[in-house]
Design an enzyme around this catalytic site. Structure first.
Site: not given
Length: 145
Positions: A8, A65, A67-68, A98, A133
């Site tokens: 964004d 963005c 903050t992510g 993992h 995993h």
């Protein structure tokens, strides 16, 4: 390897730094936007990247963005996406090893360009370990709304 990348307005400048890094390392990418710092809504870009990765059109994705967080939530709404919001290289490494994460989320207001590029490098060059995993990843993929 082909990378889908989207952001964004808050992630635009960091995305530009990462695009340069991808070009310098001869990594093919598809830039789905946004293309300026003019305000846009992050969900559409998280979804676009997620759909490109889930469809196999791209191998992995990067979403950015401020903050992510928001854009990672958007990407994770796409079935088959395991998007991890990372703030350090160890997290980027371990989410590949993992969790077989296929999309990396970064926060441009939290992570500077040098650290972000290092996380991208680690994320793109770390293999999934499989083994115990793989069972857990299959359980994650089986979760549906």
């Amino acid at each position: 390897m082909k990378i889908a990348i989207g952001c964004d307005h808050g992630g635009y400048l960091l995305k530009q730094d990462i695009l340069i890094w991808l070009e310098e390392h001869n990594i093919d990418f598809e830039d789905v936007g946004c293309y300026s710092t003019e305000s846009v809504d992050y969900p559409m870009y998280g979804e676009k990247v997620g759909r490109m990765v889930a469809s196999g059109q791209c191998d992995k994705g990067i979403v950015i963005c401020t903050t992510g967080i928001g854009i990672s939530i958007a990407a994770n709404k796409v079935a088959g996406i395991r998007c991890a919001h990372c703030t350090d290289p160890l997290s980027a490494e371990m989410t590949r090893r993992h969790n077989d994460a296929n999309v990396l989320a970064l926060g441009a207001g939290i992570t500077g360009p040098n650290l972000a590029k290092r996380m991208v490098e680690v994320f793109l060059n770390t293999d999934f370990e499989g083994g115990r995993h793989a069972r857990r990843v299959a359980q994650l993929d089986a979760i549906r709304p």
